[in-house]
Design a protein around this motif. Structure first.
Motif, PDB file in Angstrom:
ATOM      1  N   LEU A   1       0.831  -1.202   0.000  1.00 45.65           N
ATOM      2  CA  LEU A   1       0.000   0.000   0.000  1.00 45.65           C
ATOM      3  C   LEU A   1       0.868   1.255   0.000  1.00 45.65           C
ATOM      4  CD1 LEU A   1      -2.862   1.119   0.069  1.00 45.65           C
ATOM      5  CD2 LEU A   1      -2.815   0.907   2.574  1.00 45.65           C
ATOM      6  N   ARG A   2       1.912   1.255   0.814  1.00 48.69           N
ATOM      7  CA  ARG A   2       2.820   2.412   0.846  1.00 48.69           C
ATOM      8  C   ARG A   2       3.478   2.633  -0.515  1.00 48.69           C
ATOM      9  NH1 ARG A   2       4.165  -0.280   5.782  1.00 48.69           N
ATOM     10  NH2 ARG A   2       3.370   0.875   7.599  1.00 48.69           N
ATOM     11  N   GLU A   3       3.732   1.522  -1.227  1.00 48.34           N
ATOM     12  CA  GLU A   3       4.391   1.630  -2.531  1.00 48.34           C
ATOM     13  C   GLU A   3       3.537   2.378  -3.552  1.00 48.34           C
ATOM     14  OE1 GLU A   3       5.188  -2.429  -3.417  1.00 48.34           O
ATOM     15  OE2 GLU A   3       6.808  -2.597  -1.937  1.00 48.34           O
ATOM     16  N   THR A   4       2.237   2.492  -3.319  1.00 50.02           N
ATOM     17  CA  THR A   4       1.380   3.258  -4.226  1.00 50.02           C
ATOM     18  C   THR A   4       1.561   4.761  -4.033  1.00 50.02           C
ATOM     19  OG1 THR A   4      -0.527   3.446  -2.724  1.00 50.02           O
ATOM     20  CG2 THR A   4      -0.357   1.426  -4.059  1.00 50.02           C
ATOM     21  N   GLY A   5       2.248   5.169  -2.992  1.00 46.36           N
ATOM     22  CA  GLY A   5       2.378   6.569  -2.648  1.00 46.36           C
ATOM     23  C   GLY A   5       1.376   7.028  -1.615  1.00 46.36           C
ATOM     24  N   ALA A   6       0.518   6.117  -1.154  1.00 46.36           N
ATOM     25  CA  ALA A   6      -0.477   6.469  -0.140  1.00 46.36           C
ATOM     26  C   ALA A   6       0.225   6.852   1.158  1.00 46.36           C
ATOM     27  CB  ALA A   6      -1.423   5.296   0.101  1.00 46.36           C
ATOM     28  N   ASP A   7      -0.192   7.953   1.752  1.00 44.75           N
ATOM     29  CA  ASP A   7       0.369   8.432   3.009  1.00 44.75           C
ATOM     30  C   ASP A   7      -0.468   7.871   4.158  1.00 44.75           C
ATOM     31  OD1 ASP A   7       1.424   9.738   5.172  1.00 44.75           O
ATOM     32  OD2 ASP A   7       0.895  11.757   4.501  1.00 44.75           O
ATOM     33  N   LEU A   8       0.025   6.831   4.801  1.00 46.68           N
ATOM     34  CA  LEU A   8      -0.754   6.171   5.848  1.00 46.68           C
ATOM     35  C   LEU A   8      -0.877   7.024   7.104  1.00 46.68           C
ATOM     36  CD1 LEU A   8       0.375   2.436   5.540  1.00 46.68           C
ATOM     37  CD2 LEU A   8      -1.221   3.764   4.160  1.00 46.68           C
ATOM     38  N   ALA A   9      -0.096   8.094   7.178  1.00 49.18           N
ATOM     39  CA  ALA A   9      -0.222   9.007   8.314  1.00 49.18           C
ATOM     40  C   ALA A   9      -1.282  10.083   8.083  1.00 49.18           C
ATOM     41  CB  ALA A   9       1.129   9.660   8.595  1.00 49.18           C
ATOM     42  N   ASP A  10      -1.864  10.110   6.905  1.00 44.21           N
ATOM     43  CA  ASP A  10      -2.883  11.107   6.557  1.00 44.21           C
ATOM     44  C   ASP A  10      -4.224  10.689   7.161  1.00 44.21           C
ATOM     45  OD1 ASP A  10      -4.682  12.839   5.437  1.00 44.21           O
ATOM     46  OD2 ASP A  10      -4.132  12.412   3.355  1.00 44.21           O
TER      47      ASP A  10
ATOM     48  N   VAL B   1      -6.648   1.530  -2.189  1.00 44.60           N
ATOM     49  CA  VAL B   1      -7.078   0.139  -2.052  1.00 44.60           C
ATOM     50  C   VAL B   1      -5.887  -0.721  -1.638  1.00 44.60           C
ATOM     51  CG1 VAL B   1      -8.092  -1.872  -3.189  1.00 44.60           C
ATOM     52  CG2 VAL B   1      -8.885   0.434  -3.787  1.00 44.60           C
ATOM     53  N   ALA B   2      -6.012  -1.385  -0.503  1.00 43.55           N
ATOM     54  CA  ALA B   2      -5.028  -2.383  -0.063  1.00 43.55           C
ATOM     55  C   ALA B   2      -5.443  -3.739  -0.628  1.00 43.55           C
ATOM     56  CB  ALA B   2      -4.964  -2.435   1.455  1.00 43.55           C
ATOM     57  N   SER B   3      -4.482  -4.517  -1.046  1.00 45.75           N
ATOM     58  CA  SER B   3      -4.761  -5.774  -1.751  1.00 45.75           C
ATOM     59  C   SER B   3      -4.507  -6.973  -0.856  1.00 45.75           C
ATOM     60  CB  SER B   3      -3.872  -5.858  -2.999  1.00 45.75           C
ATOM     61  OG  SER B   3      -4.150  -7.031  -3.728  1.00 45.75           O
ATOM     62  N   TRP B   4      -5.587  -7.695  -0.522  1.00 43.19           N
ATOM     63  CA  TRP B   4      -5.443  -8.953   0.214  1.00 43.19           C
ATOM     64  C   TRP B   4      -5.591 -10.106  -0.784  1.00 43.19           C
ATOM     65  CZ3 TRP B   4      -2.915  -9.722   4.302  1.00 43.19           C
ATOM     66  CH2 TRP B   4      -3.065 -10.890   5.057  1.00 43.19           C
ATOM     67  N   PHE B   5      -4.732 -10.056  -1.792  1.00 45.10           N
ATOM     68  CA  PHE B   5      -4.658 -11.083  -2.829  1.00 45.10           C
ATOM     69  C   PHE B   5      -3.213 -11.533  -2.941  1.00 45.10           C
ATOM     70  CE2 PHE B   5      -8.236  -8.420  -4.136  1.00 45.10           C
ATOM     71  CZ  PHE B   5      -9.218  -9.358  -4.437  1.00 45.10           C
ATOM     72  N   LEU B   6      -3.019 -12.801  -3.266  1.00 41.25           N
ATOM     73  CA  LEU B   6      -1.658 -13.300  -3.439  1.00 41.25           C
ATOM     74  C   LEU B   6      -1.079 -12.944  -4.791  1.00 41.25           C
ATOM     75  CD1 LEU B   6      -1.835 -16.803  -1.739  1.00 41.25           C
ATOM     76  CD2 LEU B   6      -0.184 -15.007  -1.216  1.00 41.25           C
ATOM     77  N   ALA B   7      -1.933 -12.900  -5.822  1.00 37.55           N
ATOM     78  CA  ALA B   7      -1.429 -12.743  -7.185  1.00 37.55           C
ATOM     79  C   ALA B   7      -2.390 -11.901  -8.003  1.00 37.55           C
ATOM     80  CB  ALA B   7      -1.254 -14.125  -7.830  1.00 37.55           C
TER      81      ALA B   7
ATOM     82  N   ALA C   1     -10.060  -3.157  -9.008  1.00 39.24           N
ATOM     83  CA  ALA C   1      -9.474  -1.925  -9.531  1.00 39.24           C
ATOM     84  C   ALA C   1     -10.454  -1.186 -10.426  1.00 39.24           C
ATOM     85  CB  ALA C   1      -8.188  -2.241 -10.297  1.00 39.24           C
ATOM     86  N   GLY C   2     -11.199  -1.927 -11.246  1.00 40.83           N
ATOM     87  CA  GLY C   2     -12.171  -1.295 -12.117  1.00 40.83           C
ATOM     88  C   GLY C   2     -13.283  -0.619 -11.349  1.00 40.83           C
ATOM     89  N   LEU C   3     -13.732  -1.239 -10.269  1.00 39.64           N
ATOM     90  CA  LEU C   3     -14.791  -0.649  -9.452  1.00 39.64           C
ATOM     91  C   LEU C   3     -14.287   0.567  -8.679  1.00 39.64           C
ATOM     92  CD1 LEU C   3     -16.424  -3.926  -8.099  1.00 39.64           C
ATOM     93  CD2 LEU C   3     -17.495  -2.270  -9.656  1.00 39.64           C
ATOM     94  N   ALA C   4     -13.029   0.527  -8.256  1.00 39.59           N
ATOM     95  CA  ALA C   4     -12.473   1.656  -7.517  1.00 39.59           C
ATOM     96  C   ALA C   4     -12.265   2.860  -8.418  1.00 39.59           C
ATOM     97  CB  ALA C   4     -11.158   1.254  -6.862  1.00 39.59           C
ATOM     98  N   GLY C   5     -11.911   2.607  -9.673  1.00 40.45           N
ATOM     99  CA  GLY C   5     -11.702   3.693 -10.617  1.00 40.45           C
ATOM    100  C   GLY C   5     -10.241   4.064 -10.754  1.00 40.45           C
ATOM    101  N   PRO C   6      -9.874   4.654 -11.871  1.00 37.93           N
ATOM    102  CA  PRO C   6      -8.459   4.934 -12.145  1.00 37.93           C
ATOM    103  C   PRO C   6      -7.843   5.984 -11.228  1.00 37.93           C
ATOM    104  CG  PRO C   6      -9.872   5.934 -13.816  1.00 37.93           C
ATOM    105  CD  PRO C   6     -10.755   5.061 -12.980  1.00 37.93           C
ATOM    106  N   GLU C   7      -8.679   6.786 -10.585  1.00 40.02           N
ATOM    107  CA  GLU C   7      -8.140   7.840  -9.712  1.00 40.02           C
ATOM    108  C   GLU C   7      -7.767   7.313  -8.330  1.00 40.02           C
ATOM    109  OE1 GLU C   7     -12.440   7.464  -8.798  1.00 40.02           O
ATOM    110  OE2 GLU C   7     -11.218   7.471 -10.623  1.00 40.02           O
ATOM    111  N   VAL C   8      -8.148   6.076  -8.014  1.00 38.05           N
ATOM    112  CA  VAL C   8      -7.863   5.497  -6.700  1.00 38.05           C
ATOM    113  C   VAL C   8      -6.694   4.528  -6.825  1.00 38.05           C
ATOM    114  CG1 VAL C   8      -8.760   4.103  -4.794  1.00 38.05           C
ATOM    115  CG2 VAL C   8     -10.264   5.721  -5.970  1.00 38.05           C
ATOM    116  N   PRO C   9      -5.556   4.784  -6.166  1.00 33.82           N
ATOM    117  CA  PRO C   9      -4.425   3.861  -6.274  1.00 33.82           C
ATOM    118  C   PRO C   9      -4.751   2.515  -5.620  1.00 33.82           C
ATOM    119  CG  PRO C   9      -3.994   5.524  -4.601  1.00 33.82           C
ATOM    120  CD  PRO C   9      -5.257   5.945  -5.296  1.00 33.82           C
ATOM    121  N   MET C  10      -4.316   1.449  -6.291  1.00 33.61           N
ATOM    122  CA  MET C  10      -4.523   0.106  -5.756  1.00 33.61           C
ATOM    123  C   MET C  10      -3.182  -0.586  -5.572  1.00 33.61           C
ATOM    124  SD  MET C  10      -6.932  -3.042  -7.003  1.00 33.61           S
ATOM    125  CE  MET C  10      -6.740  -4.674  -6.230  1.00 33.61           C
ATOM    126  N   ALA C  11      -2.982  -1.135  -4.407  1.00 31.16           N
ATOM    127  CA  ALA C  11      -1.735  -1.824  -4.093  1.00 31.16           C
ATOM    128  C   ALA C  11      -1.606  -3.103  -4.903  1.00 31.16           C
ATOM    129  CB  ALA C  11      -1.667  -2.138  -2.603  1.00 31.16           C
TER     130      ALA C  11
END
Length: 243
Positions: free
Chosen positions: A116-125, A190-196, A205-215
């Motif tokens: 999730l952090r790798e998407t650039g999401a600021d978890l302290a926000d 979006v945090a991903s609880w998927f292995l692959a 990802a499609g439901l979240a939309g392109p403006e929402v970063p997905m891990a």
């Protein structure tokens, strides 16, 4: 030493099987003296029975099967044990120990947060709302484990987070996003609880939309491979098949 058969669900998406094979390669690199094979429950090759029969024909009489599954639902409780029983009924001299699922382990939680952090999401926000996306199951306990993970992230890390499921149960992604916004979220990730990677993560990802970063999924991270070996060691030390 008993060979290890790492069993994944399988997918029509070739990226999924490629990731699983990459993870199994990582397991092999961490345990160079261990014979590690890969097998799939469905949709990808080779299937579980074929791998077990091959090991028997090669002269092995003791095998550990480790399910590459994040939850203990139908595939872990019914599907995989049934496949093992079918093979051992035909090959009664083959002793198969079935390891526990990967589950909601602390090591995997850490990987998911790193992704999730790798998407650039600021978890302290404090205005960041996190959708914790998982497969979803008809098994209530499996879904509850994901909900519990979201609650732990809130309690331990102060994150505004709610689960969402790709299938079988609610809330879905739009409902989770609406809930987060109702609780004050101005940005979403979006945090991903998927292995692959695969069809279900793509649906999320499609439901979240392109403006929402997905891990990215947990993938071939060393910590995932180490957990597979931990499950192998646990079942070898117990020498019993978990109920």
């Amino acid at each position: 030493m008993r060979p290890l058969v790492v069993v994944a669900h399988g997918s029509r998406d070739p990226r999924s099987a490629a990731t699983v094979r990459g993870l199994v390669d990582r397991v092999r690199s961490l345990a160079p003296g261990l014979d590690v094979r890969v097998a799939f429950l469905d949709l990808s090759d080779p299937p579980v029975p074929e791998v077990l029969v091959r090991l028997h024909h090669e002269g092995h009489r003791e095998v550990v099967v480790a399910p590459l599954l994040l939850g203990s639902a139908y595939h872990a409780r019914v599907d995989l044990p049934a496949l093992v029983r079918e093979v051992t009924s035909r090959l009664p001299r083959l002793d198969v120990l079935l390891a526990d699922v990967l589950g909601v382990a602390p090591a995997l939680e850490a990987v998911a947060l790193d992704r999730l952090r790798e998407t650039g999401a600021d978890l302290a926000d404090p205005s960041l709302g996190i959708v914790l996306a998982a497969v979803g199951s008809s098994n209530a306990a499996a879904n509850a484990a994901v909900t519990g993970l979201a609650e732990r992230w809130h309690q331990r890390h102060g994150l505004l987070v709610t689960p969402a499921f790709a299938s079988a149960t609610q809330p879905d992604v739009p409902a989770a996003m609406a809930e987060l916004r109702a609780h004050g979220a101005r940005r979403l990730a979006v945090a991903s609880w998927f292995l692959a990677p695969g069809l279900l993560p793509d649906r999320i990802a499609g439901l979240a939309g392109p403006e929402v970063p997905m891990a990215a999924p947990l993938g071939t991270d060393r910590r995932v491979a180490e957990l597979v070996l931990t499950r192998y060691a646990e079942v070898r030390s117990s020498q019993v098949i978990p109920a």
